[in-house]
Design a protein around this motif. Sequence first.
Motif, PDB file in Angstrom:
ATOM      1  N   PHE A  12      39.767  33.457  37.741  1.00 15.49           N
ATOM      2  CA  PHE A  12      38.492  33.857  38.334  1.00 15.49           C
ATOM      3  C   PHE A  12      37.351  32.997  37.793  1.00 15.49           C
ATOM      4  CE2 PHE A  12      34.536  36.215  38.413  1.00 15.49           C
ATOM      5  CZ  PHE A  12      34.457  36.571  39.750  1.00 15.49           C
ATOM      6  N   GLU A  13      37.337  32.802  36.487  1.00  9.13           N
ATOM      7  CA  GLU A  13      36.282  32.004  35.862  1.00  9.13           C
ATOM      8  C   GLU A  13      36.307  30.564  36.391  1.00  9.13           C
ATOM      9  OE1 GLU A  13      34.822  30.619  31.411  1.00  9.13           O
ATOM     10  OE2 GLU A  13      36.656  31.792  31.611  1.00  9.13           O
ATOM     11  N   ILE A  14      37.502  30.009  36.536  1.00  9.43           N
ATOM     12  CA  ILE A  14      37.646  28.636  37.035  1.00  9.43           C
ATOM     13  C   ILE A  14      37.130  28.541  38.473  1.00  9.43           C
ATOM     14  CG2 ILE A  14      39.310  26.839  37.649  1.00  9.43           C
ATOM     15  CD1 ILE A  14      41.108  28.112  35.356  1.00  9.43           C
ATOM     16  N   GLU A  20      33.700  27.198  42.962  1.00  8.79           N
ATOM     17  CA  GLU A  20      33.411  27.653  44.319  1.00  8.79           C
ATOM     18  C   GLU A  20      32.270  28.663  44.401  1.00  8.79           C
ATOM     19  OE1 GLU A  20      35.011  26.251  46.740  1.00  8.79           O
ATOM     20  OE2 GLU A  20      36.837  25.500  45.812  1.00  8.79           O
ATOM     21  N   GLY A  21      31.882  29.231  43.255  1.00 14.11           N
ATOM     22  CA  GLY A  21      30.825  30.226  43.261  1.00 14.11           C
ATOM     23  C   GLY A  21      31.235  31.529  43.914  1.00 14.11           C
ATOM     24  N   LEU A  22      32.360  32.101  43.486  1.00 16.07           N
ATOM     25  CA  LEU A  22      32.815  33.385  44.030  1.00 16.07           C
ATOM     26  C   LEU A  22      31.749  34.438  43.795  1.00 16.07           C
ATOM     27  CD1 LEU A  22      36.490  33.462  42.725  1.00 16.07           C
ATOM     28  CD2 LEU A  22      35.697  32.794  44.972  1.00 16.07           C
ATOM     29  N   ASP A  23      31.619  35.353  44.727  1.00 15.62           N
ATOM     30  CA  ASP A  23      30.607  36.395  44.606  1.00 15.62           C
ATOM     31  C   ASP A  23      31.243  37.738  44.923  1.00 15.62           C
ATOM     32  OD1 ASP A  23      28.305  37.886  44.446  1.00 15.62           O
ATOM     33  OD2 ASP A  23      27.468  37.153  46.321  1.00 15.62           O
ATOM     34  N   VAL A  24      31.312  38.615  43.906  1.00 10.94           N
ATOM     35  CA  VAL A  24      31.902  39.927  44.129  1.00 10.94           C
ATOM     36  C   VAL A  24      30.860  40.969  44.508  1.00 10.94           C
ATOM     37  CG1 VAL A  24      33.880  39.588  42.629  1.00 10.94           C
ATOM     38  CG2 VAL A  24      31.783  40.480  41.668  1.00 10.94           C
ATOM     39  N   GLN A  72      34.773  43.335  51.924  1.00 13.95           N
ATOM     40  CA  GLN A  72      34.321  43.537  50.538  1.00 13.95           C
ATOM     41  C   GLN A  72      35.470  44.080  49.684  1.00 13.95           C
ATOM     42  OE1 GLN A  72      31.647  42.568  49.078  1.00 13.95           O
ATOM     43  NE2 GLN A  72      31.795  43.651  47.144  1.00 13.95           N
ATOM     44  N   GLU A  73      36.226  45.019  50.226  1.00 12.25           N
ATOM     45  CA  GLU A  73      37.378  45.580  49.501  1.00 12.25           C
ATOM     46  C   GLU A  73      38.411  44.480  49.203  1.00 12.25           C
ATOM     47  OE1 GLU A  73      40.866  48.895  50.242  1.00 12.25           O
ATOM     48  OE2 GLU A  73      38.999  49.090  51.356  1.00 12.25           O
ATOM     49  N   ALA A  74      38.644  43.610  50.179  1.00 12.59           N
ATOM     50  CA  ALA A  74      39.601  42.509  49.996  1.00 12.59           C
ATOM     51  C   ALA A  74      39.108  41.540  48.927  1.00 12.59           C
ATOM     52  CB  ALA A  74      39.820  41.774  51.312  1.00 12.59           C
ATOM     53  N   ARG A  75      37.812  41.233  48.916  1.00  8.34           N
ATOM     54  CA  ARG A  75      37.249  40.330  47.885  1.00  8.34           C
ATOM     55  C   ARG A  75      37.393  40.931  46.493  1.00  8.34           C
ATOM     56  NH1 ARG A  75      32.015  38.754  51.081  1.00  8.34           N
ATOM     57  NH2 ARG A  75      31.417  40.745  50.245  1.00  8.34           N
ATOM     58  N   VAL A  76      37.109  42.211  46.371  1.00  8.72           N
ATOM     59  CA  VAL A  76      37.213  42.879  45.065  1.00  8.72           C
ATOM     60  C   VAL A  76      38.665  42.849  44.574  1.00  8.72           C
ATOM     61  CG1 VAL A  76      37.010  45.119  43.902  1.00  8.72           C
ATOM     62  CG2 VAL A  76      35.161  44.300  45.357  1.00  8.72           C
ATOM     63  N   ALA A  77      39.617  43.109  45.485  1.00 10.06           N
ATOM     64  CA  ALA A  77      41.039  43.086  45.117  1.00 10.06           C
ATOM     65  C   ALA A  77      41.470  41.678  44.716  1.00 10.06           C
ATOM     66  CB  ALA A  77      41.895  43.605  46.274  1.00 10.06           C
ATOM     67  N   ALA A  78      41.049  40.668  45.481  1.00  8.76           N
ATOM     68  CA  ALA A  78      41.403  39.281  45.160  1.00  8.76           C
ATOM     69  C   ALA A  78      40.812  38.881  43.819  1.00  8.76           C
ATOM     70  CB  ALA A  78      40.916  38.343  46.264  1.00  8.76           C
ATOM     71  N   ASN A  79      39.577  39.241  43.573  1.00  8.42           N
ATOM     72  CA  ASN A  79      38.933  38.904  42.304  1.00  8.42           C
ATOM     73  C   ASN A  79      39.621  39.593  41.127  1.00  8.42           C
ATOM     74  OD1 ASN A  79      37.147  37.220  43.589  1.00  8.42           O
ATOM     75  ND2 ASN A  79      35.531  38.743  43.708  1.00  8.42           N
ATOM     76  N   ALA A  80      40.102  40.814  41.331  1.00  5.96           N
ATOM     77  CA  ALA A  80      40.823  41.522  40.265  1.00  5.96           C
ATOM     78  C   ALA A  80      42.098  40.766  39.897  1.00  5.96           C
ATOM     79  CB  ALA A  80      41.147  42.947  40.701  1.00  5.96           C
ATOM     80  N   VAL A  81      42.802  40.245  40.882  1.00  7.52           N
ATOM     81  CA  VAL A  81      44.022  39.469  40.619  1.00  7.52           C
ATOM     82  C   VAL A  81      43.660  38.181  39.879  1.00  7.52           C
ATOM     83  CG1 VAL A  81      45.895  38.147  41.690  1.00  7.52           C
ATOM     84  CG2 VAL A  81      45.331  40.431  42.542  1.00  7.52           C
ATOM     85  N   LEU A  82      42.616  37.498  40.312  1.00  5.23           N
ATOM     86  CA  LEU A  82      42.207  36.249  39.670  1.00  5.23           C
ATOM     87  C   LEU A  82      41.728  36.475  38.235  1.00  5.23           C
ATOM     88  CD1 LEU A  82      40.332  34.624  42.675  1.00  5.23           C
ATOM     89  CD2 LEU A  82      42.597  34.004  41.769  1.00  5.23           C
ATOM     90  N   GLN A  83      41.128  37.620  37.958  1.00  6.15           N
ATOM     91  CA  GLN A  83      40.684  37.934  36.602  1.00  6.15           C
ATOM     92  C   GLN A  83      41.862  38.286  35.698  1.00  6.15           C
ATOM     93  OE1 GLN A  83      37.786  40.961  37.489  1.00  6.15           O
ATOM     94  NE2 GLN A  83      36.118  39.496  37.556  1.00  6.15           N
ATOM     95  N   LYS A  84      42.952  38.689  36.290  1.00  7.19           N
ATOM     96  CA  LYS A  84      44.139  39.115  35.543  1.00  7.19           C
ATOM     97  C   LYS A  84      44.912  37.924  34.955  1.00  7.19           C
ATOM     98  CE  LYS A  84      48.575  41.101  36.776  1.00  7.19           C
ATOM     99  NZ  LYS A  84      49.330  41.734  37.836  1.00  7.19           N
TER     100      LYS A  84
END
Length: 145
Positions: free
Chosen positions: A78-80, A85-89, A111-123
């Motif tokens: 997520f950080e990378i 790309e400037g991801l925005d949750v 928005q729900e899909a972005r939050v779920a994708a960001n959670a995976v990327l943060q993991k």
Amino acid sequence: MELSCKSEYAILALIELATHYQSGEPLQIRQIATQQNIPDRYLEQLLATLRRGGILKSQRGSKGGYLLAREPWKITLFEILNCLEGLDVGIGEEDINPKTLDSGVVEEIWQEARVAANAVLQKYTLAELCEKRDSRRQLDIMYYI
């Protein structure tokens, strides 16, 4: 949602740097580019962006190059991707007052899909990507024996 070429090249370069993290020796752009088959000039721009984002640090001189700024287990995908790309949750102004009922429903699901994708990327961290790669290498070796 697709992984851009820019992000894929950056992640490959960071995996290469994570692989050499324990040695403490910086890697030069041409070394990374050769190992990961990335165009030198493009890689130079990506590494500069990652350095400005605090993910990498550079070392000058004849034995200079790039190093991870922190341990690979502390750098998330997520950080990378956020750096590149400037991801925005967050929810923007347009999300609060949708134009129509239908667009509001679509935006809510997106928005729900972005939050779920960001959670995976943060993991996932760079260290975990290296571990996954190493286990797949082991499977390939075992398969050919």
